[in-house]
Motif scaffolding. Sequence first.
Motif, mmCIF file in Angstrom:
data_model
loop_
_atom_site.group_PDB
_atom_site.id
_atom_site.type_symbol
_atom_site.label_atom_id
_atom_site.label_comp_id
_atom_site.label_asym_id
_atom_site.label_seq_id
_atom_site.Cartn_x
_atom_site.Cartn_y
_atom_site.Cartn_z
ATOM 1 N N VAL A 198 0.851 -1.189 0.000
ATOM 2 C CA VAL A 198 0.000 0.000 0.000
ATOM 3 C C VAL A 198 0.887 1.239 0.000
ATOM 4 O O VAL A 198 1.850 1.328 0.786
ATOM 5 N N THR A 199 0.577 2.190 -0.868
ATOM 6 C CA THR A 199 1.297 3.462 -0.878
ATOM 7 C C THR A 199 0.323 4.562 -1.293
ATOM 8 O O THR A 199 -0.884 4.335 -1.353
ATOM 9 N N THR A 200 0.821 5.777 -1.566
ATOM 10 C CA THR A 200 -0.057 6.897 -1.911
ATOM 11 C C THR A 200 0.287 7.470 -3.272
ATOM 12 O O THR A 200 1.390 7.258 -3.797
ATOM 13 N N ALA A 201 -0.640 8.227 -3.813
ATOM 14 C CA ALA A 201 -0.484 8.768 -5.166
ATOM 15 C C ALA A 201 0.524 9.900 -5.249
ATOM 16 O O ALA A 201 0.895 10.301 -6.358
ATOM 17 N N VAL A 202 0.972 10.426 -4.109
ATOM 18 C CA VAL A 202 1.866 11.588 -4.133
ATOM 19 C C VAL A 202 3.284 11.253 -3.694
ATOM 20 O O VAL A 202 4.086 12.143 -3.430
ATOM 21 N N GLU A 203 3.610 9.973 -3.621
ATOM 22 C CA GLU A 203 4.967 9.593 -3.224
ATOM 23 C C GLU A 203 5.992 10.010 -4.275
ATOM 24 O O GLU A 203 5.663 10.243 -5.445
ATOM 25 N N HIS A 204 7.243 10.065 -3.853
ATOM 26 C CA HIS A 204 8.346 10.307 -4.785
ATOM 27 C C HIS A 204 8.402 9.157 -5.782
ATOM 28 O O HIS A 204 8.033 8.026 -5.485
ATOM 29 N N LYS A 205 8.895 9.468 -6.992
ATOM 30 C CA LYS A 205 8.945 8.439 -8.028
ATOM 31 C C LYS A 205 9.802 7.246 -7.618
ATOM 32 O O LYS A 205 9.587 6.127 -8.112
ATOM 33 N N SER A 206 10.764 7.435 -6.742
ATOM 34 C CA SER A 206 11.592 6.304 -6.318
ATOM 35 C C SER A 206 10.780 5.293 -5.508
ATOM 36 O O SER A 206 11.156 4.119 -5.423
ATOM 37 N N VAL A 207 9.679 5.737 -4.927
ATOM 38 C CA VAL A 207 8.759 4.817 -4.256
ATOM 39 C C VAL A 207 7.739 4.267 -5.254
ATOM 40 O O VAL A 207 7.515 3.056 -5.342
ATOM 41 N N LEU A 208 7.121 5.151 -6.031
ATOM 42 C CA LEU A 208 6.089 4.705 -6.964
ATOM 43 C C LEU A 208 6.649 3.772 -8.034
ATOM 44 O O LEU A 208 6.019 2.762 -8.387
ATOM 45 N N ASP A 209 7.835 4.086 -8.552
ATOM 46 C CA ASP A 209 8.415 3.225 -9.581
ATOM 47 C C ASP A 209 8.889 1.898 -9.002
ATOM 48 O O ASP A 209 8.858 0.867 -9.682
ATOM 49 N N THR A 210 9.344 1.915 -7.746
ATOM 50 C CA THR A 210 9.691 0.659 -7.095
ATOM 51 C C THR A 210 8.459 -0.217 -6.935
ATOM 52 O O THR A 210 8.491 -1.428 -7.204
ATOM 53 N N CYS A 211 7.352 0.394 -6.522
ATOM 54 C CA CYS A 211 6.101 -0.363 -6.405
ATOM 55 C C CYS A 211 5.637 -0.851 -7.774
ATOM 56 O O CYS A 211 5.108 -1.977 -7.902
ATOM 57 N N ARG A 212 5.844 -0.045 -8.789
ATOM 58 C CA ARG A 212 5.466 -0.464 -10.144
ATOM 59 C C ARG A 212 6.273 -1.688 -10.585
ATOM 60 O O ARG A 212 5.753 -2.602 -11.238
ATOM 61 N N SER A 213 7.555 -1.699 -10.214
ATOM 62 C CA SER A 213 8.378 -2.849 -10.581
ATOM 63 C C SER A 213 7.903 -4.110 -9.858
ATOM 64 O O SER A 213 7.942 -5.214 -10.426
ATOM 65 N N LEU A 214 7.445 -3.952 -8.627
ATOM 66 C CA LEU A 214 6.902 -5.095 -7.898
ATOM 67 C C LEU A 214 5.619 -5.597 -8.556
ATOM 68 O O LEU A 214 5.377 -6.800 -8.650
ATOM 69 N N ARG A 215 4.815 -4.646 -9.009
ATOM 70 C CA ARG A 215 3.569 -5.040 -9.687
ATOM 71 C C ARG A 215 3.879 -5.839 -10.953
ATOM 72 O O ARG A 215 3.212 -6.841 -11.255
ATOM 73 N N ALA B 162 -5.430 8.071 7.979
ATOM 74 C CA ALA B 162 -5.182 6.770 8.596
ATOM 75 C C ALA B 162 -6.318 5.795 8.302
ATOM 76 O O ALA B 162 -6.090 4.587 8.135
ATOM 77 N N ARG B 163 -7.549 6.305 8.235
ATOM 78 C CA ARG B 163 -8.687 5.435 7.934
ATOM 79 C C ARG B 163 -8.567 4.838 6.540
ATOM 80 O O ARG B 163 -8.906 3.662 6.326
ATOM 81 N N GLN B 164 -8.081 5.629 5.591
ATOM 82 C CA GLN B 164 -7.873 5.095 4.246
ATOM 83 C C GLN B 164 -6.892 3.935 4.261
ATOM 84 O O GLN B 164 -7.081 2.920 3.594
ATOM 85 N N VAL B 165 -5.804 4.110 5.013
ATOM 86 C CA VAL B 165 -4.802 3.053 5.105
ATOM 87 C C VAL B 165 -5.408 1.813 5.737
ATOM 88 O O VAL B 165 -5.216 0.685 5.257
ATOM 89 N N ALA B 166 -6.159 2.018 6.819
ATOM 90 C CA ALA B 166 -6.788 0.885 7.502
ATOM 91 C C ALA B 166 -7.706 0.113 6.560
ATOM 92 O O ALA B 166 -7.714 -1.130 6.550
#
Length: 384
Positions: free
Chosen positions: A92-109, A128-132
């Motif tokens: 789980v991550t967010t839409a506003v993360e740095h590309k080094s996080v989003l692209d890492t998650c993309r590689s996992l996908r 926090a409720r969204q994360v939960a």
Amino acid sequence: MATIYLDHQATTPMDPAVVEAMNVAATDCFANPSSPHAAGIRAFREVERARGAVARLIGAARTEIYFTSGATEGNNLAIKGVVRSESRRHVVTTAVEHKSVLDTCRSLRSAGHEVTVLPVDAEGRVGARQVADALRPDTALVSVMLANNEISTVQPVADIAAVTRAAGVPLHCDATQGVGSLPVDVRALGVDLLTFSGHKIYGPKGIGVLYVSNGLSDRAPLVPLLHGGGQERGLRAGTVNTAAVIGLGAAVGVLAACRDEEAVRLAGLRARFLAELAELVPYTLNSGTGPGFLPHAVNLSFEGVDAQHLLLEATDIAVSTGSACNSSAQEPSHVLTAIGLSPERIRGSVRIGFGRFTTEEDVSRAARRLAVTVGTRALRTAGA
């Protein structure tokens, strides 16, 4: 006339104390800190002194601090290292993360993992409720940044940590933008992993920090990205960049002594800049300037102006149209898109960040220069 540097979210100039420390390190501590002779032991002790300084800055144990080449490597190591050590395959991550996080998650996908990217509100904040609600039995990791690099939004990391801790899910926090301006204590935040870079806190480029809680390491050790000499207690192979580590230690020492006072001063400079600019040219704020936002930065838009062209003409001011890691892509900011801004408003957006060596004169000159350039661009656009 010298360039007015107002792009401190992209990088910061090295503090003179850092330059001095690195110069000494390059001549007196050049030995490999893994070598068993006296020169190597001396270098090792200096590396460990810097490790201790970093640990104190963020309230960690020295055994929880690992040196990397920067936050990009640290984010990759934190996310992939946890996920590859788990049988669970959801992140789980967010839409506003740095590309080094989003692209890492993309590689996992791409490798078959599932990734949930949470939307944010108009200020760029996730709850926090969204994360939960996003957590699943197979969730291996949650990654939420401390503060955004484009719109300065500070995330409710401690609240999110309470949710992830209750669910038994590790929480990673990219603190790269926040650690230079905000008090950061990993125990108070409740994070299991935290990353940041030296060059965002007036230290050298090519050095960063990965915090991994001892509790997480004992329970599920991270899988390394690099294999080789077993440095950094087996987590990150490769000869230690001794001079950069020592420079980082010096930067951390300066930061620990002046961060709170500096944050107040920079907030004052930002307020002055916005007030002076408002008297000269209209603009629209894209980021907040009160509690819940970083004190030293602002994102704003000029109507009817292409910010890319604006920056080409305002050659004596160093500001940005968004993340430096994304500026060459010539695509709309994913952060400004995520908070719902129109393409026209994004096109006219400028990110401005004040820093340790910014003066009041710099602020006034920058406001005047931007206003003149904006007015010229608007006239040209209207004439076209």
